[in-house]
Design a protein around this motif. Structure first.
Motif, PDB file in Angstrom:
ATOM      1  N   GLY A  76       4.526  42.833  23.347  1.00  0.00           N
ATOM      2  CA  GLY A  76       5.466  43.447  22.417  1.00  0.00           C
ATOM      3  C   GLY A  76       6.882  43.570  22.926  1.00  0.00           C
ATOM      4  N   ARG A  77       7.179  43.070  24.131  1.00  0.00           N
ATOM      5  CA  ARG A  77       8.523  43.174  24.698  1.00  0.00           C
ATOM      6  C   ARG A  77       9.092  41.784  24.975  1.00  0.00           C
ATOM      7  N   ILE A  78      10.413  41.655  24.815  1.00  0.00           N
ATOM      8  CA  ILE A  78      11.086  40.394  25.127  1.00  0.00           C
ATOM      9  C   ILE A  78      11.313  40.333  26.628  1.00  0.00           C
ATOM     10  N   ARG A  79      10.856  39.252  27.256  1.00  0.00           N
ATOM     11  CA  ARG A  79      11.027  39.065  28.696  1.00  0.00           C
ATOM     12  C   ARG A  79      11.877  37.819  28.950  1.00  0.00           C
ATOM     13  N   GLU A  80      12.739  37.902  29.942  1.00  0.00           N
ATOM     14  CA  GLU A  80      13.546  36.747  30.343  1.00  0.00           C
ATOM     15  C   GLU A  80      12.834  36.027  31.475  1.00  0.00           C
ATOM     16  N   ILE A  81      12.694  34.722  31.342  1.00  0.00           N
ATOM     17  CA  ILE A  81      11.965  33.952  32.343  1.00  0.00           C
ATOM     18  C   ILE A  81      12.817  32.812  32.881  1.00  0.00           C
ATOM     19  N   MET A  82      12.511  32.396  34.105  1.00  0.00           N
ATOM     20  CA  MET A  82      13.129  31.224  34.721  1.00  0.00           C
ATOM     21  C   MET A  82      12.051  30.186  34.937  1.00  0.00           C
ATOM     22  N   ILE A  83      12.335  28.957  34.525  1.00  0.00           N
ATOM     23  CA  ILE A  83      11.379  27.857  34.629  1.00  0.00           C
ATOM     24  C   ILE A  83      11.910  26.832  35.616  1.00  0.00           C
ATOM     25  N   LEU A  84      11.128  26.482  36.607  1.00  0.00           N
ATOM     26  CA  LEU A  84      11.498  25.482  37.603  1.00  0.00           C
ATOM     27  C   LEU A  84      10.573  24.289  37.477  1.00  0.00           C
ATOM     28  N   LYS A  85      11.158  23.095  37.389  1.00  0.00           N
ATOM     29  CA  LYS A  85      10.382  21.858  37.298  1.00  0.00           C
ATOM     30  C   LYS A  85      10.923  20.850  38.300  1.00  0.00           C
ATOM     31  N   ALA A  86      10.033  20.162  38.972  1.00  0.00           N
ATOM     32  CA  ALA A  86      10.466  19.197  39.992  1.00  0.00           C
ATOM     33  C   ALA A  86       9.489  18.030  40.044  1.00  0.00           C
ATOM     34  N   PRO A  87       9.998  16.834  40.366  1.00  0.00           N
ATOM     35  CA  PRO A  87       9.102  15.676  40.492  1.00  0.00           C
ATOM     36  C   PRO A  87       8.315  15.730  41.804  1.00  0.00           C
TER      37      PRO A  87
END
Length: 259
Positions: free
Chosen positions: A20-31
């Motif tokens: 029920g809460r808005i969360r800020e996320i960081m997404i890391l992607k690497a080959p």
């Protein structure tokens, strides 16, 4: 995916709803590499809701040069993604006689000169487009419209440096610049554009200083070895030379000038 083609790690931010809460996320992607070949992709995400402001501050400090507040070279890989596939301008700038100035007045005054130039760059070209490339070399990477706009921006920039206050001194700060323009399809071509802009800067410093010159970028330049690159640039006559009075000449070889 573009990530698998370029082989450059990607960091993204987003928002999601959890309990029920808005969360800020960081997404890391690497080959994932195996013997210099990309064989897969790895990624993870983290909740940064409570630390996003601190992360923003640290990222900003890491991405900008302490002295000038311009972007540093760490930004290149990230910014290249936004510059490919469209007309862009790559311009290299260098302070005229900077070493002599440091020797005569001291590094404290030299640092102040770099600050003044950087402030003028940010005012004319925008905070997202200006970099400290190294030493007294500065770089502008931005969208390209036409050479008349380049000439006008250069005139405005130089106007900002007339009778500038440098600590307890007033002086005209002189800068040489070289540029190229065109469409880069990948990061290698952007790097090649920077090399061509640097070459055009060298031509200005070799001939007269306190000026700007540019030429269109040809992707074939990227596939030449370094010797052929130098030969093609030296022999290239379709060069634009924007003089201090703002007028432009096209298709003329360089002429020795004494300043």
């Amino acid at each position: 995916m573009q990530l698998l083609e370029d082989g450059v790690p990607v960091k993204e931010r987003g928002k999601t709803r959890s309990r029920g809460r808005i969360r800020e996320i960081m997404i890391l992607k690497a080959p994932v590499y195996d013997q210099d070949q990309i064989v897969g992709l790895i990624g993870f995400f983290m909740d940064i809701t409570n630390t996003s402001k601190q992360i923003n501050r640290l990222e900003n400090e890491a991405a900008r040069d302490d002295l000038t507040s311009l972007k540093n070279r760490r930004n290149f890989a990230r910014d290249f993604n936004y510059l490919t596939g469209k007309p862009i301008l790559a311009m290299m700038l260098d302070v005229d006689h900077f070493k002599k100035f440091n020797d005569n007045f001291g590094h404290r005054y030299g640092d102040e000169v770099l600050k003044k130039i950087s402030q003028a760059l940010l005012k004319i070209y925008g905070i997202g487009h200006c970099y400290r490339y190294g030493g007294d070399e500065l770089l502008v990477l931005r969208d390209f419209t036409d050479t008349d706009t380049v000439a006008e921006k250069d005139r405005q920039f130089r106007k900002e440096l007339e009778h500038a206050r440098v600590l307890d001194l007033y002086m005209d700060i002189n800068v040489s610049a070289g540029y190229t323009y065109g469409i880069a399809n990948n990061s290698d071509e952007i790097k090649s554009m920077i090399r061509l802009a640097d070459h055009n800067l060298y031509q200005v410093k070799k001939n007269c200083r306190k000026d700007i010159c540019g030429s269109p970028f040809q992707p074939i330049f990227l596939n030449m070895n370094k010797k052929k690159q130098r030969e093609s640039l030296i022999c290239f006559h379709a060069v634009f030379f924007v003089a201090g009075n703002g007028r432009q000449r096209q298709g003329q070889p360089w002429q020795k000038q004494y300043c």
